[in-house]
Design an enzyme around this catalytic site. Sequence first.
Site, PDB file in Angstrom:
ATOM      1  N   HIS A  26     -25.924  15.359 -24.311  1.00  0.00           N
ATOM      2  CA  HIS A  26     -26.256  16.595 -23.610  1.00  0.00           C
ATOM      3  C   HIS A  26     -27.662  16.525 -23.014  1.00  0.00           C
ATOM      4  O   HIS A  26     -28.648  16.459 -23.741  1.00  0.00           O
ATOM      5  CB  HIS A  26     -26.162  17.746 -24.613  1.00  0.00           C
ATOM      6  CG  HIS A  26     -26.448  19.094 -24.050  1.00  0.00           C
ATOM      7  ND1 HIS A  26     -27.481  19.878 -24.508  1.00  0.00           N
ATOM      8  CD2 HIS A  26     -25.819  19.799 -23.080  1.00  0.00           C
ATOM      9  CE1 HIS A  26     -27.480  21.025 -23.854  1.00  0.00           C
ATOM     10  NE2 HIS A  26     -26.486  21.002 -22.982  1.00  0.00           N
ATOM     11  N   ARG A  27     -27.729  16.522 -21.676  1.00  0.00           N
ATOM     12  CA  ARG A  27     -28.996  16.327 -20.965  1.00  0.00           C
ATOM     13  C   ARG A  27     -29.645  15.001 -21.400  1.00  0.00           C
ATOM     14  O   ARG A  27     -30.863  14.880 -21.482  1.00  0.00           O
ATOM     15  CB  ARG A  27     -29.952  17.501 -21.194  1.00  0.00           C
ATOM     16  CG  ARG A  27     -29.321  18.872 -20.942  1.00  0.00           C
ATOM     17  CD  ARG A  27     -30.266  20.023 -21.262  1.00  0.00           C
ATOM     18  NE  ARG A  27     -29.517  21.256 -21.454  1.00  0.00           N
ATOM     19  CZ  ARG A  27     -30.004  22.379 -21.977  1.00  0.00           C
ATOM     20  NH1 ARG A  27     -31.269  22.429 -22.351  1.00  0.00           N
ATOM     21  NH2 ARG A  27     -29.255  23.450 -22.120  1.00  0.00           N
ATOM     22  N   GLU A  85     -24.680  13.946 -19.864  1.00  0.00           N
ATOM     23  CA  GLU A  85     -24.459  15.208 -19.162  1.00  0.00           C
ATOM     24  C   GLU A  85     -25.747  15.565 -18.445  1.00  0.00           C
ATOM     25  O   GLU A  85     -26.828  15.480 -19.032  1.00  0.00           O
ATOM     26  CB  GLU A  85     -24.057  16.305 -20.155  1.00  0.00           C
ATOM     27  CG  GLU A  85     -23.706  17.640 -19.508  1.00  0.00           C
ATOM     28  CD  GLU A  85     -24.867  18.630 -19.519  1.00  0.00           C
ATOM     29  OE1 GLU A  85     -24.722  19.702 -18.908  1.00  0.00           O
ATOM     30  OE2 GLU A  85     -25.928  18.322 -20.111  1.00  0.00           O
ATOM     31  N   HIS A 139     -32.369  21.555 -16.044  1.00  0.00           N
ATOM     32  CA  HIS A 139     -31.449  22.566 -16.565  1.00  0.00           C
ATOM     33  C   HIS A 139     -31.798  23.979 -16.115  1.00  0.00           C
ATOM     34  O   HIS A 139     -30.980  24.687 -15.534  1.00  0.00           O
ATOM     35  CB  HIS A 139     -31.410  22.518 -18.092  1.00  0.00           C
ATOM     36  CG  HIS A 139     -30.547  23.584 -18.686  1.00  0.00           C
ATOM     37  ND1 HIS A 139     -31.037  24.825 -19.057  1.00  0.00           N
ATOM     38  CD2 HIS A 139     -29.220  23.609 -18.963  1.00  0.00           C
ATOM     39  CE1 HIS A 139     -30.055  25.565 -19.537  1.00  0.00           C
ATOM     40  NE2 HIS A 139     -28.944  24.852 -19.490  1.00  0.00           N
ATOM     41  N   GLU A 183     -23.119  18.703 -14.190  1.00  0.00           N
ATOM     42  CA  GLU A 183     -22.998  20.158 -14.154  1.00  0.00           C
ATOM     43  C   GLU A 183     -23.741  20.694 -12.940  1.00  0.00           C
ATOM     44  O   GLU A 183     -24.928  20.418 -12.760  1.00  0.00           O
ATOM     45  CB  GLU A 183     -23.553  20.807 -15.413  1.00  0.00           C
ATOM     46  CG  GLU A 183     -23.441  22.331 -15.351  1.00  0.00           C
ATOM     47  CD  GLU A 183     -23.897  23.056 -16.596  1.00  0.00           C
ATOM     48  OE1 GLU A 183     -24.103  24.284 -16.526  1.00  0.00           O
ATOM     49  OE2 GLU A 183     -24.069  22.396 -17.637  1.00  0.00           O
ATOM     50  N   LYS A 192     -25.608  23.537 -11.750  1.00  0.00           N
ATOM     51  CA  LYS A 192     -26.292  24.635 -12.403  1.00  0.00           C
ATOM     52  C   LYS A 192     -26.572  25.749 -11.396  1.00  0.00           C
ATOM     53  O   LYS A 192     -27.254  25.524 -10.397  1.00  0.00           O
ATOM     54  CB  LYS A 192     -27.595  24.126 -13.028  1.00  0.00           C
ATOM     55  CG  LYS A 192     -28.398  25.166 -13.758  1.00  0.00           C
ATOM     56  CD  LYS A 192     -27.634  25.753 -14.941  1.00  0.00           C
ATOM     57  CE  LYS A 192     -27.340  24.722 -15.996  1.00  0.00           C
ATOM     58  NZ  LYS A 192     -26.670  25.275 -17.175  1.00  0.00           N
TER      59      LYS A 192
END
Length: 277
Positions: free
Chosen positions: A42-43, A69, A84, A143, A145
């Site tokens: 995640h990130r 991700e 993010h 993703e 965002k």
Amino acid sequence: MRRMKKTVLGMGLALAMLVVPFQQVLAEETTGEIRQVDNVAHRGASGYAPENTIAAFDKAVEMKADYIEIDVQRSKDGQLVVIHDTTVDRTTNGTGSVKDLTFEQIRSLDAGSWMGEEFAGEEIPTFAEVLERYHGKIGILIELKAPQLYPGIEETVAMMLKERNLDKPQNEKIIIQSFNFESMEKINSLLPYVPIGVLTSSSADTTDQALKEFASYAEYFNPSYRIVTEELVDKVHSLDMGISSWTVRSQETADFLLDMNVDAIITDYPDYVDPRN
């Protein structure tokens, strides 16, 4: 008729097991459990390095995660950047909204010192840099965002993937997801061979009707672990979608999702999903 561009997350591991020597499989079974789940950093491996930086992505590769991700937004002057929050305040030494800052301003920020002196000078990467550095090395879960803030971002992402021949990814190593369902429907029309994921933390999106609508254009339903149940996993699978759940920050949560038979676990700590790393 709905396109069948999906294979269930985790099949890559199963196929790999068919071609590795029997002795290797046996050795792995004696040293750790083989888990049929994809491990998504995640990130990046953001429990160990500053999120959405090259340091975090490199750490994810080192830890043998299946995917990184990333979060994609756009600078004031049109550069796609990986960050993010819709502001730079939390993860850099700067202030302001991503959409109101030029790429030069964004690039000048220190995105690592907040986590430790050893990460001083880490920059906010561009989307292009991440694609070029990691495609073919690790899967990339992209993703979009807050795409409603960036009209036309879907077309730009599609163009950049096509330029690199990533619009027909092998083994689903490129996946695009968002909380914005309209954006994902648009991406599905622009990139018909790239798997789509819908993100949600709302139980209102787990009804039979909602899931059937998602299944008309998405290959993955990606909920917060807080709304995951065995019934939900079964319903998602019955619609030929995979389920990838987020965000794991404890061993207890990782173990819960493994018990739920999800297809992928999105985690800050890849070693919580696969302790052999």
